[in-house]
Motif scaffolding. Sequence first.
Motif, PDB file in Angstrom:
ATOM      1  N   ALA A 143       6.164   3.109  -7.356  1.00 47.62           N
ATOM      2  CA  ALA A 143       5.940   2.087  -8.383  1.00 47.62           C
ATOM      3  C   ALA A 143       6.997   0.992  -8.308  1.00 47.62           C
ATOM      4  CB  ALA A 143       5.931   2.735  -9.765  1.00 47.62           C
ATOM      5  N   VAL A 144       8.243   1.387  -8.179  1.00 55.31           N
ATOM      6  CA  VAL A 144       9.325   0.395  -8.096  1.00 55.31           C
ATOM      7  C   VAL A 144       9.206  -0.416  -6.815  1.00 55.31           C
ATOM      8  CG1 VAL A 144      11.830   0.137  -7.854  1.00 55.31           C
ATOM      9  CG2 VAL A 144      10.895   1.706  -9.561  1.00 55.31           C
ATOM     10  N   SER A 145       8.902   0.242  -5.711  1.00 60.61           N
ATOM     11  CA  SER A 145       8.779  -0.454  -4.431  1.00 60.61           C
ATOM     12  C   SER A 145       7.620  -1.447  -4.436  1.00 60.61           C
ATOM     13  CB  SER A 145       8.587   0.559  -3.307  1.00 60.61           C
ATOM     14  OG  SER A 145       8.396  -0.097  -2.084  1.00 60.61           O
ATOM     15  N   ALA A 146       6.494  -1.049  -4.999  1.00 61.55           N
ATOM     16  CA  ALA A 146       5.337  -1.947  -5.053  1.00 61.55           C
ATOM     17  C   ALA A 146       5.648  -3.174  -5.905  1.00 61.55           C
ATOM     18  CB  ALA A 146       4.123  -1.206  -5.605  1.00 61.55           C
ATOM     19  N   ARG A 147       6.467  -2.973  -6.924  1.00 65.71           N
ATOM     20  CA  ARG A 147       6.850  -4.096  -7.791  1.00 65.71           C
ATOM     21  C   ARG A 147       7.857  -5.012  -7.110  1.00 65.71           C
ATOM     22  NH1 ARG A 147       5.455  -5.514 -12.953  1.00 65.71           N
ATOM     23  NH2 ARG A 147       7.175  -6.133 -14.284  1.00 65.71           N
ATOM     24  N   LEU A 148       8.787  -4.428  -6.352  1.00 71.74           N
ATOM     25  CA  LEU A 148       9.805  -5.221  -5.668  1.00 71.74           C
ATOM     26  C   LEU A 148       9.278  -5.910  -4.411  1.00 71.74           C
ATOM     27  CD1 LEU A 148      12.934  -2.885  -5.906  1.00 71.74           C
ATOM     28  CD2 LEU A 148      12.490  -4.982  -7.202  1.00 71.74           C
ATOM     29  N   HIS A 149       8.296  -5.287  -3.761  1.00 70.59           N
ATOM     30  CA  HIS A 149       7.757  -5.805  -2.500  1.00 70.59           C
ATOM     31  C   HIS A 149       6.232  -5.908  -2.575  1.00 70.59           C
ATOM     32  CE1 HIS A 149      11.721  -5.094  -0.841  1.00 70.59           C
ATOM     33  NE2 HIS A 149      11.656  -3.854  -1.296  1.00 70.59           N
ATOM     34  N   PRO A 150       5.710  -6.802  -3.408  1.00 71.68           N
ATOM     35  CA  PRO A 150       4.256  -6.856  -3.595  1.00 71.68           C
ATOM     36  C   PRO A 150       3.494  -7.374  -2.383  1.00 71.68           C
ATOM     37  CG  PRO A 150       5.302  -8.662  -4.745  1.00 71.68           C
ATOM     38  CD  PRO A 150       6.404  -7.792  -4.222  1.00 71.68           C
ATOM     39  N   GLY A 151       4.139  -8.088  -1.477  1.00 66.11           N
ATOM     40  CA  GLY A 151       3.422  -8.690  -0.355  1.00 66.11           C
ATOM     41  C   GLY A 151       3.294  -7.815   0.870  1.00 66.11           C
ATOM     42  N   VAL A 152       3.777  -6.600   0.834  1.00 65.56           N
ATOM     43  CA  VAL A 152       3.725  -5.736   2.035  1.00 65.56           C
ATOM     44  C   VAL A 152       2.298  -5.500   2.464  1.00 65.56           C
ATOM     45  CG1 VAL A 152       4.198  -3.439   2.914  1.00 65.56           C
ATOM     46  CG2 VAL A 152       5.931  -4.647   1.605  1.00 65.56           C
ATOM     47  N   ARG A 153       1.424  -5.185   1.538  1.00 69.30           N
ATOM     48  CA  ARG A 153       0.031  -4.904   1.879  1.00 69.30           C
ATOM     49  C   ARG A 153      -0.656  -6.164   2.392  1.00 69.30           C
ATOM     50  NH1 ARG A 153      -3.647  -0.560  -0.619  1.00 69.30           N
ATOM     51  NH2 ARG A 153      -1.614   0.346  -0.784  1.00 69.30           N
ATOM     52  N   ILE A 166      10.546  13.609   1.134  1.00 68.08           N
ATOM     53  CA  ILE A 166      10.488  12.949   2.442  1.00 68.08           C
ATOM     54  C   ILE A 166       9.067  12.958   2.997  1.00 68.08           C
ATOM     55  CG2 ILE A 166      11.280  13.047   4.837  1.00 68.08           C
ATOM     56  CD1 ILE A 166      13.372  12.028   2.810  1.00 68.08           C
ATOM     57  N   ALA A 167       8.378  14.096   2.909  1.00 67.46           N
ATOM     58  CA  ALA A 167       7.018  14.186   3.438  1.00 67.46           C
ATOM     59  C   ALA A 167       6.076  13.242   2.697  1.00 67.46           C
ATOM     60  CB  ALA A 167       6.506  15.622   3.347  1.00 67.46           C
ATOM     61  N   ALA A 168       6.159  13.229   1.369  1.00 69.37           N
ATOM     62  CA  ALA A 168       5.275  12.363   0.579  1.00 69.37           C
ATOM     63  C   ALA A 168       5.601  10.891   0.792  1.00 69.37           C
ATOM     64  CB  ALA A 168       5.374  12.733  -0.897  1.00 69.37           C
ATOM     65  N   LEU A 169       6.875  10.556   0.923  1.00 72.36           N
ATOM     66  CA  LEU A 169       7.240   9.164   1.190  1.00 72.36           C
ATOM     67  C   LEU A 169       6.728   8.702   2.554  1.00 72.36           C
ATOM     68  CD1 LEU A 169      10.856   8.751  -0.219  1.00 72.36           C
ATOM     69  CD2 LEU A 169       8.775   7.596  -0.983  1.00 72.36           C
ATOM     70  N   CYS A 170       6.802   9.564   3.545  1.00 74.56           N
ATOM     71  CA  CYS A 170       6.276   9.210   4.872  1.00 74.56           C
ATOM     72  C   CYS A 170       4.776   8.929   4.809  1.00 74.56           C
ATOM     73  CB  CYS A 170       6.566  10.324   5.874  1.00 74.56           C
ATOM     74  SG  CYS A 170       8.296  10.425   6.347  1.00 74.56           S
ATOM     75  N   ILE A 179       9.080  11.977  -8.447  1.00 74.61           N
ATOM     76  CA  ILE A 179      10.074  11.031  -7.944  1.00 74.61           C
ATOM     77  C   ILE A 179       9.435  10.069  -6.958  1.00 74.61           C
ATOM     78  CG2 ILE A 179      12.113  10.865  -6.452  1.00 74.61           C
ATOM     79  CD1 ILE A 179      13.213  13.279  -7.970  1.00 74.61           C
ATOM     80  N   VAL A 180       8.566  10.570  -6.104  1.00 82.03           N
ATOM     81  CA  VAL A 180       7.875   9.700  -5.147  1.00 82.03           C
ATOM     82  C   VAL A 180       6.996   8.689  -5.873  1.00 82.03           C
ATOM     83  CG1 VAL A 180       6.152   9.656  -3.298  1.00 82.03           C
ATOM     84  CG2 VAL A 180       7.982  11.336  -3.258  1.00 82.03           C
ATOM     85  N   LEU A 181       6.318   9.117  -6.926  1.00 83.27           N
ATOM     86  CA  LEU A 181       5.518   8.171  -7.713  1.00 83.27           C
ATOM     87  C   LEU A 181       6.392   7.073  -8.304  1.00 83.27           C
ATOM     88  CD1 LEU A 181       3.013  10.516  -9.573  1.00 83.27           C
ATOM     89  CD2 LEU A 181       2.527   8.919  -7.714  1.00 83.27           C
ATOM     90  N   GLY A 182       7.568   7.443  -8.787  1.00 81.17           N
ATOM     91  CA  GLY A 182       8.497   6.458  -9.321  1.00 81.17           C
ATOM     92  C   GLY A 182       8.989   5.495  -8.253  1.00 81.17           C
ATOM     93  N   ILE A 183       9.334   6.030  -7.093  1.00 78.34           N
ATOM     94  CA  ILE A 183       9.778   5.183  -5.981  1.00 78.34           C
ATOM     95  C   ILE A 183       8.660   4.244  -5.556  1.00 78.34           C
ATOM     96  CG2 ILE A 183      10.426   5.214  -3.537  1.00 78.34           C
ATOM     97  CD1 ILE A 183      11.932   7.839  -4.140  1.00 78.34           C
TER      98      ILE A 183
END
Length: 92
Positions: free
Chosen positions: A76-86, A23-27, A70-74
Motif C-alpha cells: 500500500a505504501v509503495s503503490a502510493r509512493l510510486h504510482p507510475g510503476v505500472r 520475502i516470498a510474498a514481496l517477490c 506487513i506485505v500488504l502494508g508495504i
Amino acid sequence: LSTLWHLEGERIRDVCPSGHVIIAALCVWIAFRRRLAVRWLLVPVAAGLVTATVYLRFHYGVDVVAGLLIVLGIAAVSARLHPGVRKANDAS
C-alpha cells in the motif's frame, strides 16, 4: 530436518512475523506489479515456502498472517509512493 536443527543448535527460535513469508510474498508482489514473465512460476514456489514454514514447524500460522499483513502494508505504501510503476511497464 534433524540435521538442520543439530547444525543450528540453540539458535532455533520462532520469530513473528515470518521473514520467509515476507520475502516470498514481496517477490511475488513485485513480479506481478512489474509484469515479469516469471510471475506465475513464483506463485507455487512462494506458496510452497509459506506452507513448509508452518508444516516443518519453523513458524506458527499467526507468524504467517503477520508477515502477510506487513506485505500488504508495504504494498500500500509503495503503490502510493510510486504510482507510475505500472503505467511505465504498460508502455513497454
